[in-house]
Design a protein around this motif. Structure first.
Motif, short mmCIF file in Angstrom:
data_model
loop_
_atom_site.label_atom_id
_atom_site.label_comp_id
_atom_site.label_asym_id
_atom_site.label_seq_id
_atom_site.Cartn_x
_atom_site.Cartn_y
_atom_site.Cartn_z
N ASN A 123 -0.58 54.45 -74.42
CA ASN A 123 -0.53 53.80 -73.11
C ASN A 123 -0.33 52.29 -73.20
O ASN A 123 -0.98 51.62 -74.00
N GLU A 168 7.33 51.38 -60.58
CA GLU A 168 6.54 52.36 -59.82
C GLU A 168 5.17 51.82 -59.43
O GLU A 168 4.20 52.57 -59.25
N ASP A 171 3.07 50.14 -61.17
CA ASP A 171 2.05 50.15 -62.22
C ASP A 171 1.66 48.73 -62.58
O ASP A 171 2.42 47.77 -62.38
N GLN A 179 8.88 55.80 -71.59
CA GLN A 179 7.49 56.08 -71.23
C GLN A 179 7.42 57.34 -70.37
O GLN A 179 8.32 57.64 -69.60
N ARG A 180 6.30 58.07 -70.56
CA ARG A 180 6.09 59.29 -69.78
C ARG A 180 4.70 59.23 -69.14
O ARG A 180 3.83 58.48 -69.56
N LYS A 181 4.50 60.07 -68.14
CA LYS A 181 3.22 60.12 -67.43
C LYS A 181 2.33 61.19 -68.05
O LYS A 181 2.75 62.33 -68.24
N PRO A 187 4.13 56.53 -65.17
CA PRO A 187 4.53 56.73 -66.57
C PRO A 187 4.28 55.47 -67.39
O PRO A 187 4.95 54.46 -67.17
N ARG A 188 3.30 55.52 -68.30
CA ARG A 188 3.03 54.34 -69.13
C ARG A 188 2.80 54.70 -70.59
O ARG A 188 2.52 53.82 -71.40
N TYR A 228 6.39 56.70 -76.16
CA TYR A 228 6.40 57.87 -77.03
C TYR A 228 7.59 57.87 -77.98
O TYR A 228 8.57 57.14 -77.80
N SER A 235 2.09 65.97 -73.55
CA SER A 235 3.45 65.59 -73.16
C SER A 235 4.16 66.76 -72.50
O SER A 235 5.04 66.56 -71.65
N GLY A 250 2.94 66.53 -69.09
CA GLY A 250 3.46 65.28 -68.55
C GLY A 250 4.93 65.39 -68.17
O GLY A 250 5.41 64.73 -67.25
N ALA A 251 5.66 66.25 -68.88
CA ALA A 251 7.09 66.44 -68.61
C ALA A 251 7.32 67.42 -67.46
O ALA A 251 8.46 67.59 -67.03
#
Length: 535
Positions: free
Chosen positions: A49, A56, A58, A111-113, A120-121, A124, A249, A252-253
């Motif tokens: 993270n 978005e 963030d 970055q993914r959530k 998404p931070r 990866y 992940s 998250g995807a």
């Protein structure tokens, strides 16, 4: 030995600490019971993270609030703010040393959530983030010509008292696995980075066989305090038959969680404790539970989730592109550990800790996904810098109290133990009992019953001697020593869990299902097994 820093553990936290201690002028030696590339860090797949932009909506403040919310009121806000503020610098440092992060079309770090995150931070590298970070760190340690002593098992931390009666660290005692010889290594400061203790759950843990909490146990025996030992995070998606981790992940995807009827029964991106409890309840109803990523499409799955495909095929004989992945929750991460202050220092002068073995009070009752890799970089750097500073100013002459002969006699005594009880069978039973009674849902009677079993096992240790009396590569002896440490930590977990008469985060008491503000404090356990609470 002036200006010498020993780092025990060669996972992400240990290697980060070693590099930073070296850069700050210390002579550094890294000690590991396996090899660096086998460390648990390689299983942190989802990401690290860091708020790299304001996309978005963030922000660092949002990262702080997400972390505090996941921690269920138990995190130290100043420590969390420090970690989240340092996150972009940590990722920039990893990028600068060559970590091959996945990239967006405009070459920014992808970055993914992950669960519990506002946006998404999680930076990866496909679904191999921890592995690629670990290998890059290892390359840098080798390039810096930092000495690594592989296949050394930590026996004890060596300490003495100064003129004022304050204890200070002065080295470590080790068992050389190759030769069977005892080694004494002196140091001005020591950094413990040996990982967590969730292998207490044995086959019900996503962790490697090495995650036996040796550093935490040694620190506790040396007189350091441990805290929040009752908080063990269960990852929602471990493979049903092997407990191998399927990364967050995948959810998250956009992966879905389904029961036997094909129904989605929980928001997949809730914090891990909530998702794990939901899966636990489905299984208790007699349902099977599955992770479904088929709708993500072949191209996306093969590009972004290649490791999950390999693991599912290898350990469950299913192809996630076309089939459901059978899953269950499994012990994954231990929020508790060696109590450290704002400089990563323990209650013993010269002893520092970082990574999963340490409790910086940033995870509280439940760790936010993507913060484990962040913690080991931020606080690994801090521990390395501060251990080097301490070592530089270390001026005490050591007169060793315990030397090689003392530990040789201890090992010889263990080899004289009778072999009437098979400790491997007891270890299997311990894991099953912990998963059942000290797992996702707990209650007083079962916890007390388990504590009694642990105490009986501990009393029976002299009857559980090793059958292999050889000196070189005696894995039977090492596994006995690990089992002994796990019994010690199992007792610490149980004492803490029994005393916390409430439900908070990863600690859910059926008999006390609500949070109680009386317990909005950290559980402290000392070497005398006394439990207290601190804010």
């Amino acid at each position: 030995m002036k200006n010498r820093v020993i780092v025990v553990g060669a996972g992400g936290a240990g290697l980060v600490a070693a590099l930073n201690a070296h850069e700050n002028g210390a002579e550094v030696v890294v000690i590991t019971k396996e090899y660096p590339t086998r460390s648990q860090t390689c299983m942190a797949q989802g990401g690290i993270n860091a708020v790299l932009s304001g996309d978005e909506g963030d922000s660092v403040e949002m990262h702080v609030q997400n972390t505090l919310k996941s921690a269920n009121g138990l995190a130290n806000e100043s420590a969390v703010r420090y970690m989240c503020k340092e996150a972009p610098k940590a990722v920039a440092w990893l990028d600068s040393i060559g970590v091959p992060f996945s990239r967006t079309p405009n070459s920014k770090i992808a970055q993914r959530k992950l669960g519990g995150a506002y946006a998404p931070r999680a930076c990866y590298a496909q679904d191999y983030t921890g592995l690629k970070i670990l290998h890059t760190l290892y390359d840098r340690v080798l390039a810096a010509q930092i000495e690594i002593l592989n296949e050394r098992y930590l026996l004890e931390l060596l300490s003495e008292f100064d003129e004022s009666g304050k204890k200070y660290i002065c080295g470590v005692s080790l068992l050389n696995k190759r030769s069977g010889e005892i080694e004494i290594h002196e140091a001005s400061s020591v950094i413990i980075a040996t990982g967590g203790y969730s292998r207490v759950y044995n086959n019900y843990s996503t962790n490697s066989l090495s995650s036996t909490g040796d550093g935490v146990a040694a620190a506790l025996r040396a007189g350091a305090r441990v805290s929040d030992m009752e908080f063990v995070q269960f990852h929602p998606t471990a493979l049903k038959n092997s407990s191998i981790l399927i990364s967050e992940s995948a959810r998250g995807a956009g992966g879905h969680l389904l029961n036997s009827r094909g129904e989605r029964f929980v928001n997949e991106l809730l914090p891990r404790d909530e998702v794990s409890k939901a899966i636990h309840d489905e299984i208790a109803k007699g349902e099977d539970t599955y992770l479904d990523i088929r709708h993500l499409g072949t191209e996306f799955i093969e590009k972004e989730l290649p490791q999950e495909v390999k693991l599912a095929k290898l350990y469950e004989n299913v192809d996630p592109v076309h089939e459901l992945i059978p899953i269950k929750p499994a012990a994954h991460y231990t929020m508790g550990g060696i109590e450290v202050d704002a400089s990563s220092s323990t209650s013993i002068a010269g002893l520092f800790a970082a990574g999963e073995c340490a409790n910086h009070r940033v995870h509280g009752a439940n760790r936010l996904g993507g913060n484990s890799l962040l913690e080991l970089v931020v606080f690994g750097r801090q521990a390395g810098v501060n251990a080097a500073k301490y070592a530089k100013n270390f001026s005490k002459e050591r007169t060793p109290v315990k030397e090689k002969k003392f530990f040789e006699d201890e090992i010889a005594e263990i080899k004289r133990f009778t072999n009437e009880i098979n400790f491997y069978e007891k270890q299997l039973y311990l894991g099953e009992l912990f998963y059942k009674n000290v797992g996702i849902k707990r209650e007083k009677e079962a916890l007390q019953e388990t504590l009694k079993v642990i105490e009986e096992m501990r009393d029976d240790l002299p009857k559980m001697g090793v059958g292999d009396k050889t000196k070189e590569y005696n894995t039977n002896l090492i596994e006995f020593l690990e089992f002994k440490n796990m019994l010690m930590l199992a007792e610490a977990v149980l004492l803490s869990a029994i005393n916390r008469q409430e439900s908070r985060g990863a600690h859910f008491r059926i008999d006390f299902p609500e949070a109680d503000e009386t317990y909005r404090a950290h559980t402290i356990l000392d070497a005398d097994k006394r439990v207290s609470y601190e804010n």
